[in-house]
Design a protein around this motif. Structure first.
Motif, PDB file in Angstrom:
ATOM      1  N   ALA A 214      28.494 -29.898 -15.999  1.00  0.00           N
ATOM      2  CA  ALA A 214      27.594 -28.781 -16.562  1.00  0.00           C
ATOM      3  C   ALA A 214      27.666 -27.350 -15.757  1.00  0.00           C
ATOM      4  CB  ALA A 214      26.323 -29.389 -16.643  1.00  0.00           C
ATOM      5  N   SER A 215      27.275 -27.521 -14.297  1.00  0.00           N
ATOM      6  CA  SER A 215      27.433 -26.429 -13.589  1.00  0.00           C
ATOM      7  C   SER A 215      28.618 -25.698 -13.714  1.00  0.00           C
ATOM      8  CB  SER A 215      27.243 -26.818 -12.210  1.00  0.00           C
ATOM      9  OG  SER A 215      28.326 -27.335 -11.694  1.00  0.00           O
ATOM     10  N   ARG A 216      29.681 -26.305 -14.034  1.00  0.00           N
ATOM     11  CA  ARG A 216      31.060 -25.581 -14.031  1.00  0.00           C
ATOM     12  C   ARG A 216      31.058 -24.543 -15.604  1.00  0.00           C
ATOM     13  NH1 ARG A 216      34.327 -22.364 -11.465  1.00  0.00           N
ATOM     14  NH2 ARG A 216      36.408 -22.480 -12.236  1.00  0.00           N
ATOM     15  N   TYR A 217      30.833 -25.252 -16.643  1.00  0.00           N
ATOM     16  CA  TYR A 217      30.890 -24.567 -17.837  1.00  0.00           C
ATOM     17  C   TYR A 217      29.750 -23.515 -17.957  1.00  0.00           C
ATOM     18  CZ  TYR A 217      28.172 -28.424 -19.942  1.00  0.00           C
ATOM     19  OH  TYR A 217      27.050 -29.426 -20.337  1.00  0.00           O
ATOM     20  N   LEU A 218      28.490 -24.025 -17.430  1.00  0.00           N
ATOM     21  CA  LEU A 218      27.667 -23.131 -17.362  1.00  0.00           C
ATOM     22  C   LEU A 218      27.691 -21.698 -16.548  1.00  0.00           C
ATOM     23  CD1 LEU A 218      24.111 -25.284 -16.914  1.00  0.00           C
ATOM     24  CD2 LEU A 218      25.045 -24.123 -18.920  1.00  0.00           C
TER      25      LEU A 218
END
Length: 210
Positions: A48-52
């Motif tokens: 999640a943190s990556r694509y956000l």
């Protein structure tokens, strides 16, 4: 479902195109693709943190989920924990094609969340008719499915629900994206195949898709 959407909107293949802001013409852009995210566990949230973060880049215009949005059976009751929560904060449009797991509920959860409400309704009604009514889905359930999805879209501010089918086309002057739904049987029916052939012809003719 394809026939029902075409009848409801009139016209032809233009209804099965997506048009995210910032991709028209011949300018460069990027987009993200994620496959099989819908476990709702640490394996999903670890991304999640990556694509956000990537979604904050100006050149990233949209995201595509390429299969199995929701495990294990595509149920609408799982969408909050396994889609809306993990993607909360992603501000670009999200499109999807279903995997076999999304089809286990006859695509009801997927349609309610990813299709425009009008398209979702007629698609679900067409499925009930094709099944000769041998299903627990009726007009009241369809209303509840659409209301549930609309509430989640508002609550989490996710830009979703702009498709009119579980497959779609995006073409610019220099780029083509054809997203195909192979269902449970990992094939395409005659209607989707005909659409795909026409989309390829449009590409060959110079992306005359205006």
């Amino acid at each position: 479902m394809f026939d029902a959407v075409t009848r409801a909107y009139g016209g032809g293949d233009e209804h099965f195109r997506i048009n995210p802001q910032g991709v028209a013409g011949n300018g460069d852009f990027s987009f993200l693709v994620i496959g099989d995210p819908g476990e709702g566990d640490a394996s999903q949230y670890s991304l999640a943190s990556r694509y956000l973060k990537l979604g904050q880049n100006n050149d990233v215009k949209f995201l595509v989920i390429s299969s199995d949005v929701i495990y294990p059976a595509g149920s609408i009751e799982d969408y909050e924990a396994k889609f809306y929560l993990p993607f909360h904060g992603f501000e670009k449009p999200i499109y999807a094609i279903p995997g076999n797991h999304d089809w286990f509920d006859a695509l009801e959860g997927f349609n309610a969340n990813f299709l425009e409400p009008k398209a979702a309704r007629v698609a679900m009604e067409a499925r009930v008719e094709a099944d000769l009514g041998l299903t627990g889905t009726n007009a009241r359930r369809i209303d509840n499915l659409l209301a549930h999805a609309a509430r989640l879209r508002r609550l989490y501010a996710i830009d979703v629900g702009a498709q009119r089918a579980p497959f779609f086309e995006l073409q610019t002057d220099d780029f083509a994206l054809l997203a195909i739904d192979t269902g449970i049987l990992r094939t395409v029916d005659e209607r989707q195949l005909a659409w795909l052939e026409r989309a390829l012809e449009r590409r060959a003719e110079g992306a005359d898709v205006g």
